[in-house]
Design an enzyme around this catalytic site. Sequence first.
Site, PDB file in Angstrom:
ATOM      1  N   VAL A 117    -103.019 -28.429  15.814  1.00 40.07           N
ATOM      2  CA  VAL A 117    -104.448 -28.702  15.822  1.00 40.07           C
ATOM      3  C   VAL A 117    -104.867 -29.057  14.407  1.00 40.07           C
ATOM      4  O   VAL A 117    -104.517 -28.366  13.444  1.00 40.07           O
ATOM      5  CB  VAL A 117    -105.246 -27.482  16.314  1.00 40.07           C
ATOM      6  CG1 VAL A 117    -106.735 -27.799  16.322  1.00 40.07           C
ATOM      7  CG2 VAL A 117    -104.788 -27.065  17.701  1.00 40.07           C
ATOM      8  N   CYS A 118    -105.603 -30.161  14.276  1.00 39.47           N
ATOM      9  CA  CYS A 118    -106.158 -30.569  12.983  1.00 39.47           C
ATOM     10  C   CYS A 118    -105.025 -30.680  11.942  1.00 39.47           C
ATOM     11  O   CYS A 118    -103.989 -31.284  12.216  1.00 39.47           O
ATOM     12  CB  CYS A 118    -107.242 -29.586  12.564  1.00 39.47           C
ATOM     13  SG  CYS A 118    -108.361 -30.201  11.287  1.00 39.47           S
ATOM     14  N   VAL A 119    -105.183 -30.052  10.777  1.00 45.35           N
ATOM     15  CA  VAL A 119    -104.190 -30.188   9.718  1.00 45.35           C
ATOM     16  C   VAL A 119    -102.951 -29.339   9.969  1.00 45.35           C
ATOM     17  O   VAL A 119    -102.046 -29.301   9.143  1.00 45.35           O
ATOM     18  CB  VAL A 119    -104.787 -29.856   8.341  1.00 45.35           C
ATOM     19  CG1 VAL A 119    -105.894 -30.836   7.993  1.00 45.35           C
ATOM     20  CG2 VAL A 119    -105.299 -28.432   8.294  1.00 45.35           C
ATOM     21  N   THR A 137    -103.705 -36.370  12.767  1.00 49.21           N
ATOM     22  CA  THR A 137    -104.247 -35.179  12.102  1.00 49.21           C
ATOM     23  C   THR A 137    -105.684 -35.503  11.732  1.00 49.21           C
ATOM     24  O   THR A 137    -106.188 -36.581  12.080  1.00 49.21           O
ATOM     25  CB  THR A 137    -103.416 -34.804  10.864  1.00 49.21           C
ATOM     26  OG1 THR A 137    -103.887 -33.557  10.333  1.00 49.21           O
ATOM     27  CG2 THR A 137    -103.513 -35.872   9.778  1.00 49.21           C
ATOM     28  N   ALA A 170    -106.433 -33.966  16.433  1.00 50.03           N
ATOM     29  CA  ALA A 170    -107.132 -34.431  15.228  1.00 50.03           C
ATOM     30  C   ALA A 170    -108.030 -33.347  14.652  1.00 50.03           C
ATOM     31  O   ALA A 170    -107.552 -32.305  14.224  1.00 50.03           O
ATOM     32  CB  ALA A 170    -107.913 -35.705  15.558  1.00 50.03           C
TER      33      ALA A 170
END
Length: 332
Positions: A117-119, A137, A170
């Site tokens: 998830v995300c970074v 990302t 992202a």
Amino acid sequence: MSIVSRLIVIVLFEDVDLLDVTGPPEVFSLARRETDEAAGYEVVLAAETMDPVTTGAGVRVLPDTTFDDLAVKSIDTLIVPGAVQVDDQRHVHPLTDPAVVERVRQLATRTRRVTSVCVGAHILAAAGLLDGKRATTHWSTARQLAAEHPAIEVDADPIFIRQGDVWTGAGISACLDLSLALIADDLGEAVALRVARQLVMYLKRPSGQSQFSVPLEQVSATRRIEDLRHHIMRNIAEPLTVADLAASAHVSERQLTRIFKNELGTTPHAYIESARVEVARHQLESTDATLERIATACGFGTVDTLVRAFRRRLDTTPTEYRRRFRTAPAPR
């Protein structure tokens, strides 16, 4: 009805983003409710020890288990959240603790599918789990991910990307979209739709739905390119050829192309198209304007050109986009 056991493990570590941790369990708990427990999801938070973990939001979270305790268990889904540091210039830097990376690498060998998830994608990348794959990302760290891991095809545009048994999401809120997609993959679209309704979410923002927003892009290092960006947004309905932009910036066309590549990582044509799509998105969401009027106002000229741009950038059509994301009242 027999319950299929699906153990979902969310990795915990210091300074982790809180929503990355708490969002997915909420989605999976609704799946259990909407299927009378038949989903069989068991969500646990795993950390190095059973001590409380302090998230980036300052909220402390208690682990359910330790990484060592998972050594003898088969994991269905491993969710790797992210964590960041922000410097004095407000630049975002993803955290990749080597100890966490190693734990993720070990857990992945006993996992049916791995997600970030995300970074959190930076942790998967450091663990070697994204090599040779396309991944996404958060837009603010995408260039860093691509620079540090050239074996990964980084695409900063989609909400999430699936590559076999590896999924990457992202922005932080995309953990909800990603979780819905995992449920749809396991239990079908009908169940995911019921969960989305409970969350008051759209089912579903397609994986190609863009996280890209022109006004939110990283600020350029030069005043000249910033002036060009504002010029484009002010004159979005105009032809905006490369020659016109070069004349506005008092540079040659070749130099203009080089400036866009170095500063924004794209071409003038691609940037202009993205800007037009962004403006069209807002009009589709918030107005009753016809596609013909939107195409003209955004500089596409024709509806066909507008549709082609949406398919390239968002993998959907303007009509479908409006149906999913409309915020203005529908016309009578």
